[in-house]
Motif scaffolding. Structure first.
Motif, mmCIF file in Angstrom:
data_model
loop_
_atom_site.group_PDB
_atom_site.id
_atom_site.type_symbol
_atom_site.label_atom_id
_atom_site.label_comp_id
_atom_site.label_asym_id
_atom_site.label_seq_id
_atom_site.Cartn_x
_atom_site.Cartn_y
_atom_site.Cartn_z
ATOM 1 N N THR A 185 4.154 -11.527 9.714
ATOM 2 C CA THR A 185 5.377 -11.796 8.965
ATOM 3 C C THR A 185 5.700 -13.274 9.059
ATOM 4 N N ALA A 186 5.993 -13.912 7.928
ATOM 5 C CA ALA A 186 6.441 -15.306 7.932
ATOM 6 C C ALA A 186 7.799 -15.386 8.616
ATOM 7 N N PRO A 187 8.159 -16.546 9.127
ATOM 8 C CA PRO A 187 9.445 -16.680 9.821
ATOM 9 C C PRO A 187 10.655 -16.222 9.005
ATOM 10 N N THR A 188 10.608 -16.365 7.692
ATOM 11 C CA THR A 188 11.732 -15.918 6.857
ATOM 12 C C THR A 188 11.706 -14.409 6.631
ATOM 13 N N GLY A 189 10.558 -13.783 6.885
ATOM 14 C CA GLY A 189 10.410 -12.356 6.653
ATOM 15 C C GLY A 189 10.093 -12.004 5.215
ATOM 16 N N LYS A 190 10.045 -12.967 4.323
ATOM 17 C CA LYS A 190 9.858 -12.688 2.898
ATOM 18 C C LYS A 190 8.392 -12.616 2.482
ATOM 19 N N LEU A 191 7.498 -13.100 3.314
ATOM 20 C CA LEU A 191 6.070 -13.097 3.013
ATOM 21 C C LEU A 191 5.356 -12.424 4.174
ATOM 22 N N LEU A 192 4.492 -11.459 3.847
ATOM 23 C CA LEU A 192 3.820 -10.688 4.884
ATOM 24 C C LEU A 192 2.324 -10.591 4.611
ATOM 25 N N LEU A 193 1.580 -10.292 5.654
ATOM 26 C CA LEU A 193 0.184 -9.909 5.519
ATOM 27 C C LEU A 193 0.135 -8.419 5.781
ATOM 28 N N GLY A 194 -0.484 -7.683 4.865
ATOM 29 C CA GLY A 194 -0.581 -6.245 5.033
ATOM 30 C C GLY A 194 -1.985 -5.731 4.891
ATOM 31 N N TYR A 195 -2.244 -4.651 5.600
ATOM 32 C CA TYR A 195 -3.468 -3.871 5.467
ATOM 33 C C TYR A 195 -3.048 -2.539 4.850
ATOM 34 N N PHE A 196 -3.824 -2.062 3.868
ATOM 35 C CA PHE A 196 -3.449 -0.869 3.116
ATOM 36 C C PHE A 196 -4.567 0.171 3.193
ATOM 37 N N PHE A 197 -4.152 1.461 3.235
ATOM 38 C CA PHE A 197 -5.091 2.536 3.537
ATOM 39 C C PHE A 197 -4.970 3.732 2.603
ATOM 40 N N GLY A 198 -6.113 4.351 2.344
ATOM 41 C CA GLY A 198 -6.188 5.654 1.732
ATOM 42 C C GLY A 198 -6.426 6.638 2.853
ATOM 43 N N PRO A 199 -6.594 7.878 2.522
ATOM 44 C CA PRO A 199 -6.574 8.416 1.168
ATOM 45 C C PRO A 199 -5.153 8.535 0.640
ATOM 46 N N ARG A 200 -5.052 8.844 -0.644
ATOM 47 C CA ARG A 200 -3.762 9.072 -1.282
ATOM 48 C C ARG A 200 -3.064 10.231 -0.575
ATOM 49 N N LEU A 201 -1.828 10.019 -0.162
ATOM 50 C CA LEU A 201 -1.039 11.076 0.472
ATOM 51 C C LEU A 201 -0.194 11.768 -0.591
ATOM 52 N N ALA A 202 -0.066 13.084 -0.483
ATOM 53 C CA ALA A 202 0.680 13.854 -1.478
ATOM 54 C C ALA A 202 2.189 13.711 -1.317
ATOM 55 N N SER A 203 2.665 13.511 -0.081
ATOM 56 C CA SER A 203 4.108 13.443 0.131
ATOM 57 C C SER A 203 4.462 12.406 1.197
ATOM 58 N N GLN A 204 5.763 12.163 1.346
ATOM 59 C CA GLN A 204 6.262 11.201 2.331
ATOM 60 C C GLN A 204 6.567 11.857 3.674
ATOM 61 N N THR A 205 6.335 13.160 3.794
ATOM 62 C CA THR A 205 6.660 13.847 5.041
ATOM 63 C C THR A 205 5.427 13.992 5.915
ATOM 64 N N ASP A 206 5.657 14.019 7.207
ATOM 65 C CA ASP A 206 4.581 14.194 8.191
ATOM 66 C C ASP A 206 3.431 13.214 7.978
ATOM 67 N N VAL A 207 3.761 11.943 7.881
ATOM 68 C CA VAL A 207 2.747 10.910 7.672
ATOM 69 C C VAL A 207 2.022 10.648 8.990
ATOM 70 N N ASP A 208 0.702 10.734 8.956
ATOM 71 C CA ASP A 208 -0.121 10.507 10.134
ATOM 72 C C ASP A 208 -0.284 9.004 10.355
#
Length: 151
Positions: A28-51
């Motif tokens: 996270t940049a000091p201002t919090g407005k710019l981030l580095l992210g890593y993104f993952f699959g597989p596609r999840l069907a719902s927002q509940t019980d996220v592993d």
């Protein structure tokens, strides 16, 4: 006003045609407005019980610098934090700035490992070595890119 997204925060990115991808804030940049992210699959069907287990940087389908508006506006929901966070396992990647017209040589960009908004060095390359393109993604771009990758 500083925005706060602690490293190791796990969040959900809504995908076109339904479902969600998981993302991890790695820097996270000091201002919090710019981030580095890593993104993952597989596609999840719902927002509940996220592993949250099993998220490893080498398994990411995408890694990039992005703006925080998806998180700030609440469009991307934070669902937890990774246990045993070790930032050395989630490095700040190098990137390449390419001339879209191909008239100049590619430039290797190295960012500060503690601040994804700070360039440490730039170096002209003979070829780009298939490194990721330099840039900053907006939340809509990230959603669209992940939707294609996880189709």
């Amino acid at each position: 006003m500083k925005r706060s997204y602690p490293d190791s925060s796990v969040f959900l990115v809504p995908l076109k045609d339904g479902g969600f991808a998981r993302g991890v804030v790695a820097r996270t940049a000091p201002t919090g407005k710019l981030l580095l992210g890593y993104f993952f699959g597989p596609r999840l069907a719902s927002q509940t019980d996220v592993d949250l287990s099993g998220l490893e940087p080498n398994d990411a389908v995408l890694s990039l610098r992005f703006g925080d508006l998806g998180l700030f506006k609440g469009l991307w929901r934070v669902v937890g934090k990774l246990p045993s966070w070790d930032p050395t396992k989630w490095p700040m990647p190098n990137a390449v700035r390419r001339d879209p017209l191909g008239k100049t040589k590619p430039i290797l960009i190295r960012y500060d490992d503690n601040d994804p908004s700070k360039i440490l060095s730039e170096e002209v390359l003979e070829n780009d070595n298939d490194l990721p393109a330099d840039g900053l993604a907006g939340y809509a771009f990230v959603e669209a890119k992940l939707s294609k990758l996880l189709a």
